[in-house]
Design a protein around this motif. Structure first.
Motif, PDB file in Angstrom:
ATOM      1  N   GLY A  80     -25.072  22.223   1.871  1.00 37.03           N
ATOM      2  CA  GLY A  80     -25.989  21.275   1.343  1.00 37.03           C
ATOM      3  C   GLY A  80     -25.968  21.005   0.004  1.00 37.03           C
ATOM      4  N   GLY A  81     -25.506  22.078  -0.978  1.00 32.97           N
ATOM      5  CA  GLY A  81     -25.203  21.862  -2.427  1.00 32.97           C
ATOM      6  C   GLY A  81     -24.066  20.951  -2.530  1.00 32.97           C
ATOM      7  N   ALA A  82     -23.019  21.047  -1.431  1.00 34.55           N
ATOM      8  CA  ALA A  82     -21.662  20.261  -1.663  1.00 34.55           C
ATOM      9  C   ALA A  82     -22.076  18.799  -1.824  1.00 34.55           C
ATOM     10  N   VAL A  83     -23.451  18.427  -0.991  1.00 32.64           N
ATOM     11  CA  VAL A  83     -23.615  17.099  -1.210  1.00 32.64           C
ATOM     12  C   VAL A  83     -23.910  16.537  -2.691  1.00 32.64           C
ATOM     13  N   LEU A  84     -24.447  16.974  -3.515  1.00 32.00           N
ATOM     14  CA  LEU A  84     -24.918  16.900  -4.983  1.00 32.00           C
ATOM     15  C   LEU A  84     -23.403  16.982  -5.661  1.00 32.00           C
ATOM     16  N   THR A  85     -22.747  18.361  -5.531  1.00 31.30           N
ATOM     17  CA  THR A  85     -21.672  18.517  -6.141  1.00 31.30           C
ATOM     18  C   THR A  85     -20.482  17.697  -5.955  1.00 31.30           C
ATOM     19  N   GLU A  86     -20.248  17.263  -4.831  1.00 28.13           N
ATOM     20  CA  GLU A  86     -19.208  16.293  -4.414  1.00 28.13           C
ATOM     21  C   GLU A  86     -19.617  14.813  -5.081  1.00 28.13           C
ATOM     22  N   THR A  87     -20.712  14.578  -5.194  1.00 24.99           N
ATOM     23  CA  THR A  87     -21.142  13.293  -5.632  1.00 24.99           C
ATOM     24  C   THR A  87     -20.941  13.160  -7.136  1.00 24.99           C
ATOM     25  N   ILE A  88     -21.473  14.097  -7.925  1.00 23.77           N
ATOM     26  CA  ILE A  88     -21.185  14.203  -9.327  1.00 23.77           C
ATOM     27  C   ILE A  88     -19.709  14.478  -9.610  1.00 23.77           C
ATOM     28  N   PHE A  89     -19.030  15.156  -8.919  1.00 22.05           N
ATOM     29  CA  PHE A  89     -17.451  15.429  -9.446  1.00 22.05           C
ATOM     30  C   PHE A  89     -16.549  14.294  -8.733  1.00 22.05           C
ATOM     31  N   SER A  90     -17.085  13.266  -7.905  1.00 21.48           N
ATOM     32  CA  SER A  90     -16.406  12.442  -7.253  1.00 21.48           C
ATOM     33  C   SER A  90     -15.460  13.139  -6.349  1.00 21.48           C
ATOM     34  N   TRP A  91     -15.818  14.288  -5.617  1.00 17.54           N
ATOM     35  CA  TRP A  91     -15.062  14.962  -4.549  1.00 17.54           C
ATOM     36  C   TRP A  91     -14.995  14.339  -3.227  1.00 17.54           C
ATOM     37  N   PRO A  92     -13.778  14.215  -2.591  1.00 18.87           N
ATOM     38  CA  PRO A  92     -14.073  13.095  -1.439  1.00 18.87           C
ATOM     39  C   PRO A  92     -14.121  14.237  -0.393  1.00 18.87           C
ATOM     40  N   GLY A  93     -15.576  14.690  -0.145  1.00 19.33           N
ATOM     41  CA  GLY A  93     -15.402  15.420   1.047  1.00 19.33           C
ATOM     42  C   GLY A  93     -16.789  14.879   1.999  1.00 19.33           C
ATOM     43  N   LEU A  94     -17.070  16.033   2.876  1.00 19.40           N
ATOM     44  CA  LEU A  94     -18.012  15.591   3.890  1.00 19.40           C
ATOM     45  C   LEU A  94     -19.462  15.136   3.138  1.00 19.40           C
TER      46      LEU A  94
ATOM     47  N   GLY B 207       2.487   0.062 -10.568  1.00 22.36           N
ATOM     48  CA  GLY B 207       1.774  -0.020  -9.558  1.00 22.36           C
ATOM     49  C   GLY B 207       0.262   0.063 -10.081  1.00 22.36           C
ATOM     50  N   TRP B 208      -0.543   0.183  -9.144  1.00 27.04           N
ATOM     51  CA  TRP B 208      -1.940  -0.122  -9.213  1.00 27.04           C
ATOM     52  C   TRP B 208      -2.773   0.667  -8.473  1.00 27.04           C
ATOM     53  N   VAL B 209      -3.625   1.602  -9.019  1.00 27.83           N
ATOM     54  CA  VAL B 209      -4.314   2.408  -8.367  1.00 27.83           C
ATOM     55  C   VAL B 209      -6.156   2.457  -8.641  1.00 27.83           C
ATOM     56  N   MET B 210      -6.955   2.341  -7.439  1.00 27.19           N
ATOM     57  CA  MET B 210      -8.279   2.355  -7.597  1.00 27.19           C
ATOM     58  C   MET B 210      -8.751   3.730  -7.377  1.00 27.19           C
ATOM     59  N   ARG B 211      -9.382   4.398  -8.417  1.00 25.53           N
ATOM     60  CA  ARG B 211      -9.910   5.637  -8.371  1.00 25.53           C
ATOM     61  C   ARG B 211     -11.363   5.574  -7.840  1.00 25.53           C
ATOM     62  N   ILE B 212     -11.825   6.090  -6.944  1.00 25.40           N
ATOM     63  CA  ILE B 212     -13.260   6.276  -6.536  1.00 25.40           C
ATOM     64  C   ILE B 212     -14.157   7.143  -7.257  1.00 25.40           C
ATOM     65  N   TYR B 213     -15.256   6.765  -7.856  1.00 28.06           N
ATOM     66  CA  TYR B 213     -16.150   7.970  -8.338  1.00 28.06           C
ATOM     67  C   TYR B 213     -17.633   7.895  -7.777  1.00 28.06           C
TER      68      TYR B 213
ATOM     69  N   LEU C 117       0.925  -1.207   0.147  1.00 28.03           N
ATOM     70  CA  LEU C 117       0.138  -0.155  -0.007  1.00 28.03           C
ATOM     71  C   LEU C 117       1.074   1.324  -0.052  1.00 28.03           C
ATOM     72  N   ALA C 118       0.754   2.347  -0.903  1.00 27.90           N
ATOM     73  CA  ALA C 118       1.426   3.157  -1.246  1.00 27.90           C
ATOM     74  C   ALA C 118       0.453   4.628  -0.317  1.00 27.90           C
ATOM     75  N   SER C 119      -0.705   4.641  -0.693  1.00 28.02           N
ATOM     76  CA  SER C 119      -1.233   5.740  -0.103  1.00 28.02           C
ATOM     77  C   SER C 119      -2.934   5.250  -0.063  1.00 28.02           C
ATOM     78  N   GLN C 120      -3.737   5.810   0.829  1.00 28.78           N
ATOM     79  CA  GLN C 120      -5.072   5.631   0.887  1.00 28.78           C
ATOM     80  C   GLN C 120      -5.701   6.838   1.350  1.00 28.78           C
ATOM     81  N   ILE C 121      -6.521   7.467   0.154  1.00 28.67           N
ATOM     82  CA  ILE C 121      -7.343   8.737   0.463  1.00 28.67           C
ATOM     83  C   ILE C 121      -8.606   8.366   0.430  1.00 28.67           C
ATOM     84  N   PRO C 122      -9.485   8.132   1.326  1.00 30.64           N
ATOM     85  CA  PRO C 122     -10.981   7.762   1.349  1.00 30.64           C
ATOM     86  C   PRO C 122     -11.580   8.618   0.404  1.00 30.64           C
ATOM     87  N   ASP C 123     -12.482   7.710  -0.377  1.00 28.26           N
ATOM     88  CA  ASP C 123     -13.477   8.541  -1.351  1.00 28.26           C
ATOM     89  C   ASP C 123     -12.756   8.937  -2.611  1.00 28.26           C
TER      90      ASP C 123
END
Lengths: 570, 303, 358
Positions: free
Chosen positions: C296-310, A231-237, A204-210
């Motif tokens: 509140g808007g961040a909920v939708l924006t983060e989802t569509i833009f895969s932004w790793p936020g709250l 390496g191998w990376v899994m990106r989360i969408y 494991l090199a890095s783990q950034i949730p979501d």
């Protein structure tokens, strides 16, 4: 507009443009395989406590399993990629397996991986102190795992079973780290820190949730050698459409599981040679509509407290076999395959998908014949009293329903799944044509699970995912003692003859494939006739990858088996 | 006795006079505001189409909105028999859009109405009585407002698994605070006006004063808020559907049609464009109407 | 001013309790419970699920759960004889899962002692779960707020100053258009245009592939920030433009502007010095609601833009019924909002000298 206004506008325009042309963060992506996952990403790489499928993908790069699968045949065999067992002996009664493990694998800290690690892992799983899903996987058939010496592991099963090995696969956790702290400490370790301990061939090199999980080749020796790629990376969408577009745009290199609605897009995008794909059937999952055979107003388990069989109170509509068969004939499954999975499915007549080894062709399909279905319903005592086919039939001498009961039932599926919503919509429409009213509802998955457990439903649409390696035994779904409390026989299907056949099939002396297939063929015939599910189709599977990645050589269910040999060119 | 009656009728007269002249003035201004008029016309047409969805699909389009036909799926707009094409299961897209519009508009309208009634009721009570009632509700409102409303909606939607009816309740019960504040402010000002003081002097009950003297003066706020609220609620419904927490299929709404269409958008682009466009146009019109009405009713506006 | 701020903070305490109680009540009313989502493994039996629920403590009545979350359970379930199992229990049974063995002593300290609890799903402290995401949301939220202010305010002022001009009408139209588009639809269309068709911006995420754990510095990944910022800010650009324009027009008609004009000050100077300052008041007032709205808007924006936020974490926590995480997200949202309202009030007083803190 005066000067002030112009200045203001120009400033804003410049600011926006400046953002657009700013130096793009140059990331070196050469040599890295980029995979993706949709939804909430992996968060736990502890082989004992992890629950998500995306996590399994990561863990398979970090920890070898006790047993490896032959990627070509999908059967557990000695000395296979990803497995530590290089050979095994079976006791005469077939219940004790002695595994001989490969040596030379070490943890990050240099400690060798031994049979004692497996024994410890097994003890931990069964200790009751750990929140784990594995215990339900292994505690039934496996009685004990004991290390004889560093590289010999003895596994005892409750009884001889042709598919016993399917229950013995396990990824180890390091005994030397956890033993001093006690089992409970395993709960608190997620192995998400790059400094945590692994076996390889990746680390494991890095783990950034979501966001992403990144693996790089291990920095210590591996008997099978280290990966050829960087390496191998899994990106989360967060959004599936965006995930797919990212693959087409080349931001992702690999789509491990292409949804049926996107398979045609992949095939057409691959025409210019920029993408490769591998489509296979049967795929990994199949969909069905389940009938509740028992009265939802009087749900009962199969056995009472003393272990005696309880006489089930039949469902007013589906308790009658003729009605279930008529419904099968009234629904055009080919339409459903077209509408729900875009034609990327193989119709099933019974419990196994075409192409799986126990599948036999001579079990017939229910032919789509609405008129015959209507006649059959008529015969079963469900009549069109007002001569208006658009209103539901009513009971008039039906087996289990009082006269005058309208022929309507509630059909559930889980929300947020467009595929199953399409199935339900088509079933609703086609049954309406033969005078069967369907109240189709999509509900929260948790709520649906509760309803299934309580058996208070009429019918639902869901799917099962095949296990890998493939497992023919389906007692979990159909055996009498699986009637909910201990299993998933949500339909209250009780058939003692079948209970016997299941046992016979998995204990054939010598586990001769042909002899087993003969018994499974009988089972398929019975399941087809009794039709506790309306069997629909198995979904075709597809892997897709960018042509920049070389060395991909997938088989059904086995995509990443040789990932160490993959290379990426620019 | 005579004087009392006189005071009351004076108050009513002023009340009526103010109301009428303001409304007249507003109508006069509206008649010149072509954008707002066009928006009103468009909304009326959309509402009529959605309300008449069953007869339109039966007699005009000659389709059954629930009849599937997978061999006729993904027909593009303009195909014979299907003006706006067909969806993923071969159902007529226009008919589905009309039915869905009915559901979406009803949800938004009734939720806005509910929150309006609540907001007016609470706001008038706060402004009129003041004291403990005012403080209590102020605390409650600031509590509700302190949670990002979408979070609250998410939690409630996850709990209730909303059908169209429960969604109306949820949106209505969570959306009234803004109106209540607005009404409270207006009521505070109106409470000091002559006709209210006059009515109090002759012993009219609080309830009667609020209903007869204050409420009519809130008319412009009410109508503007209603328009803006309906618009925002259509957007909220769509957002909830996107997160999987809105009205569940098979009940169609514009929001869940738009969300589901993304799954097969390379096969039928029109299925993504049309519901989105309808949401956009409807909300746009409602916002324009809201703004236009606010301008028209604005007593300080410069003509 | 410090005194005023402290008083506002004290006033926020009952609000805080109201929020947490309401949220907790709602969460525990949800059907299924966290284990239903946690353990959808066909091999898990209902009894085992119930045992799991008992261990997590989610089968207790909600006031007990709330109290545990607020004040911890180390005093509810104590181990006096040191055998590792609890033996002195109040409010909750010592043997919660009914397996005949007492549970280990409670270790939660509760929110009041700054323990946010442990996430059911991530099996680690909520503070870590939140800590991993809070920066991303802060980054996106702040840039959206700043963009909506620096675009919305000048646009509103210009529209007000040139009332009735082509620019005014265009600005008004654009602002209504922005607030009338479903945010996720706008996001998807922009992703397709800029990410796929023009191919100049990434399709989502907060940064590119990194092989070390560190998030790269902001200036190297501004291209990832552009679209989500714009989508999240769009609605507030519209709102600020409208408010700015409306309040400017409101101020223009007031007496002191006419006085200033009568004194012979040139037209433009009067507009900007006297009116813009007063028109800023509603902008300040609006800061609190804007923070809530953007979160509140961040909920939708983060989802569509895969932004790793709250916001995204919040949605999955709500769906998985991960109470401790949901509560933390709600509290952070509420804290940000209360903060926004306090800042509003202070700015309000700074801009308008007639308002005093008392």
């Amino acid at each position: 507009m005066n000067r002030f206004g112009k200045v203001l506008l120009v400033t804003m325009a410049v600011a926006v443009l400046a953002l657009l042309v700013l130096p793009v963060g140059a990331q070196d992506e050469g040599g890295i395989i980029v995979d993706s996952s949709f939804g909430s990403g992996p968060i736990n790489f502890n082989p004992v406590t992890s629950t998500a499928a995306s996590e399994q993908d990561v863990m398979n790069r970090l920890y070898p399993n006790l047993l490896g699968v032959n990627p070509e045949t999908g059967v557990i065999e000695p000395n296979m990629p990803g497995g530590l067992a290089e050979s095994w002996d079976i006791s005469d009664d077939g219940t004790v397996y002695t595994f001989h493990l490969r040596s030379g694998f070490t943890w990050t800290d240099g400690e060798p991986v031994t049979a004692y690690d497996f024994e410890y892992t097994w003890d931990a799983v069964t200790s009751g102190e750990i929140e784990t899903n594995l215990v339900f996987l292994v505690n039934d058939p496996v009685v004990e795992m004991t290390a004889i010496d560093d590289y010999t592991l003895e596994v005892t099963f409750t009884s001889a079973d042709c598919e016993a090995l399917n229950s013995a696969g396990l990824q180890p956790i390091p005994k030397h780290l956890f033993e001093p702290m006690g089992f409970a400490s395993i709960n608190e370790e997620n192995f998400t820190d790059p400094d945590d301990i692994e076996i390889g061939p990746y680390q494991l090199a890095s783990q950034i949730p979501d966001q992403q999980t990144a693996l790089i080749p291990a920095t210590w020796d591996n008997p099978d050698g280290l990966p050829d790629n960087d390496g191998w990376v899994m990106r989360i969408y967060g959004d599936q459409t965006v995930e797919f577009q990212s693959f087409l745009a080349g931001e992702i290199g690999v789509l491990e599981s292409v949804a049926p609605n996107l398979q045609a897009d992949v095939i057409s995008a691959a025409e210019d040679g920029s993408l490769q794909y591998y489509q296979y059937s049967p795929g990994d999952a199949w969909d069905y509509m389940a009938f509740n055979l028992a009265n939802p107003d009087n749900p009962q388990a199969a056995y009472d407290e003393d272990g005696n069989l309880i006489e089930q109170d039949p469902h007013p509509i589906f308790g009658d076999l003729r009605v279930r068969q008529a419904i099968n004939m009234a629904v055009n499954v080919d339409n459903i395959i077209e509408g729900a999975v875009f034609g990327n499915g193989a119709r099933m007549q019974s419990i196994y998908a075409p192409g799986s080894w126990p599948y036999v062709e001579d079990v017939p399909f229910y032919e789509y014949d609405p008129e015959a279905a209507a006649a059959m319903l008529e015969e079963a005592g469900w009549v069109d009293d007002d001569n208006d086919p658009s209103t539901p039939r009513v009971a008039q001498g039906a087996m289990y329903a009082e006269d005058g009961t309208p022929m309507t039932f509630t059909l559930f599926t889980n929300q947020g799944n467009t595929r199953r919503t399409a199935i339900g919509t088509i079933i609703q429409d086609e049954l309406a044509q033969v005078g069967v009213g369907v109240d189709f509802q999509t509900i929260d998955f948790n709520v649906l699970l509760d309803i299934m457990d309580q058996q208070t439903y009429d019918a639902f649409i869901l799917g099962w995912r095949n296990s890998y390696p493939f497992r023919a035994d389906q007692r979990q779904l159909w055996a009498t003692d699986s009637d909910v409390i201990a299993g998933d026989n949500f339909t209250s299907y009780v058939n003692p003859e079948l209970d016997d056949l299941w046992v016979q099939a998995s204990t054939v002396p010598g586990c001769d494939i042909e002899a087993r297939r003969e018994i499974y063929s009988q089972i398929q015939q019975i399941m087809h006739e009794d039709t506790p599910y309306m069997f629909l189709y198995s979904i075709n599977g597809m892997y897709a990858w960018n042509s920049k990645i070389q060395g991909v050589n997938p088989y059904p269910g086995a995509f990443y088996w040789n990932i160490e040999k993959w290379t990426v060119t620019e | 006795m005579a004087t009392q009656t006189q005071v009351v009728s004076l108050a009513q007269a002023e009340n009526r006079k103010v109301g009428r002249s303001l409304t007249e003035l507003a109508l006069l201004r509206l008649r010149r505001d072509r954008l707002t008029l066009a928006a009103i016309a468009l909304i009326v047409i959309l509402v009529a189409l959605a309300a008449l969805a069953p007869p339109i699909s039966q007699y005009v389009l000659h389709v059954d909105p629930n009849r599937t036909n997978v061999t006729q799926a993904y027909l593009v707009p303009g195909s014979p028999g299907h003006v706006l094409g067909t969806d993923d299961l071969g159902r007529d897209h226009l008919a589905r859009l009309l039915y869905a519009g009915g559901v979406s508009l009803q949800i938004a309208f009734f939720a806005a109405l509910l929150s309006l009634v609540l907001g007016i009721g609470v706001g008038m009570m706060m402004g009129y009585f003041g004291g403990v009632i005012d403080d209590g509700f102020t605390w409650f409102i600031s509590t509700l407002n302190s949670i990002p409303s979408l979070f609250l909606l998410l939690i409630v939607s996850a709990v209730l698994n909303p059908s169209a009816q429960t969604l109306i309740l949820v949106l209505g019960l969570l959306g009234w605070t803004g109106t209540a504040r607005l009404v409270r402010g207006q009521t505070l000002a109106l409470r000091e006006r002559e006709f209210v003081i006059g009515a109090q002097a002759v012993g009219a009950s609080s309830f009667r004063i609020m209903l007869a003297h204050i409420l009519p003066n809130l008319f412009s706020i009410i109508i503007v808020t209603l328009m803006l609220d309906i618009g925002s609620l259509i957007l909220v419904e769509a957002g909830l559907s996107y997160l999987g927490l809105g009205v569940k299929p098979p009940t169609p709404t514009w929001g869940n049609m738009l969300t589901d269409a993304q799954t097969y958008f390379s096969k039928g682009w029109h299925l993504v464009i049309m519901p989105g466009l309808l949401i956009f146009i409807t909300v746009l019109c409602l916002f324009i109407i809201g703004d236009g009405l606010r301008d028209a009713f604005d007593p300080t506006a410069v003509d | 001013m410090i005194k005023y701020t402290i008083r506002r903070l004290i006033q926020a305490i009952p609000t805080f309790f109201g929020i947490t109680m309401l949220s907790y009540l709602l969460m525990t009313a949800a059907p299924g419970g966290p284990t239903a989502a946690l353990a959808f493994d066909p091999r898990i039996s209902p009894q085992e699920r119930h045992a799991m629920e008992a261990r997590l403590g989610v089968s207790d009545p909600w006031p007990v759960q709330y109290l545990r979350w607020l004040a911890g359970d180390d005093w509810m379930r104590r181990d006096t004889d040191g055998d590792g199992k609890a033996d002195t229990c109040i409010l909750i049974p010592c043997d919660a899962d009914g397996d005949g063995q007492n549970e280990p002593a409670g270790t939660r300290r509760g929110l009041l002692r700054l323990d946010f609890g442990t996430s059911f799903f991530e099996r680690r402290p909520v503070t870590e779960v939140i800590g991993d995401r809070v920066n991303a949301t802060f980054e996106l939220g702040l840039s959206a707020l700043v963009v909506s202010l620096i675009v919305g305010i000048p646009l509103g002022i210009l529209a007000g100053v040139y009332r009735g001009s082509l620019f005014d009408n265009a600005a008004r139209l654009v602002s209504v258009v922005f607030s009338a588009v479903p945010i996720f639809w706008l996001g998807l269309i922009l992703i397709l245009i800029f990410g796929r068709w023009l191919d100049i911006l990434p399709l989502g995420g907060r940064h590119g592939i990194v092989l070390t754990g560190e998030v790269p510095p902001l200036y190297t990944r501004l291209n990832y920030l552009i679209l989500p910022t714009f989508v999240l800010a769009a609605n507030y650009i519209a709102v600020y433009t409208r408010y700015m324009r409306a309040s400017l027009l409101d101020v223009i008609t007031q007496d002191y502007v006419r006085t200033a004009q009568a004194k012979g000050l040139s037209g433009r100077r009067v507009w900007f010095i006297h009116t813009a300052r007063n028109a800023l008041i509603p902008i300040a007032t609006f800061l609190g609601p804007a923070i809530t709205g953007i979160l509140g808007g961040a909920v939708l924006t983060e989802t569509i833009f895969s932004w790793p936020g709250l916001g995204r974490t919040g949605v999955s926590a709500v769906i998985q019924q991960d109470y401790p995480v949901v509560m933390a997200v709600v509290i952070i949202g509420a804290a940000a909002t209360i903060f926004g309202y306090i800042v509003s009030d202070i700015m309000y007083a700074l801009i308008d000298p007639r308002i005093r803190f008392d």
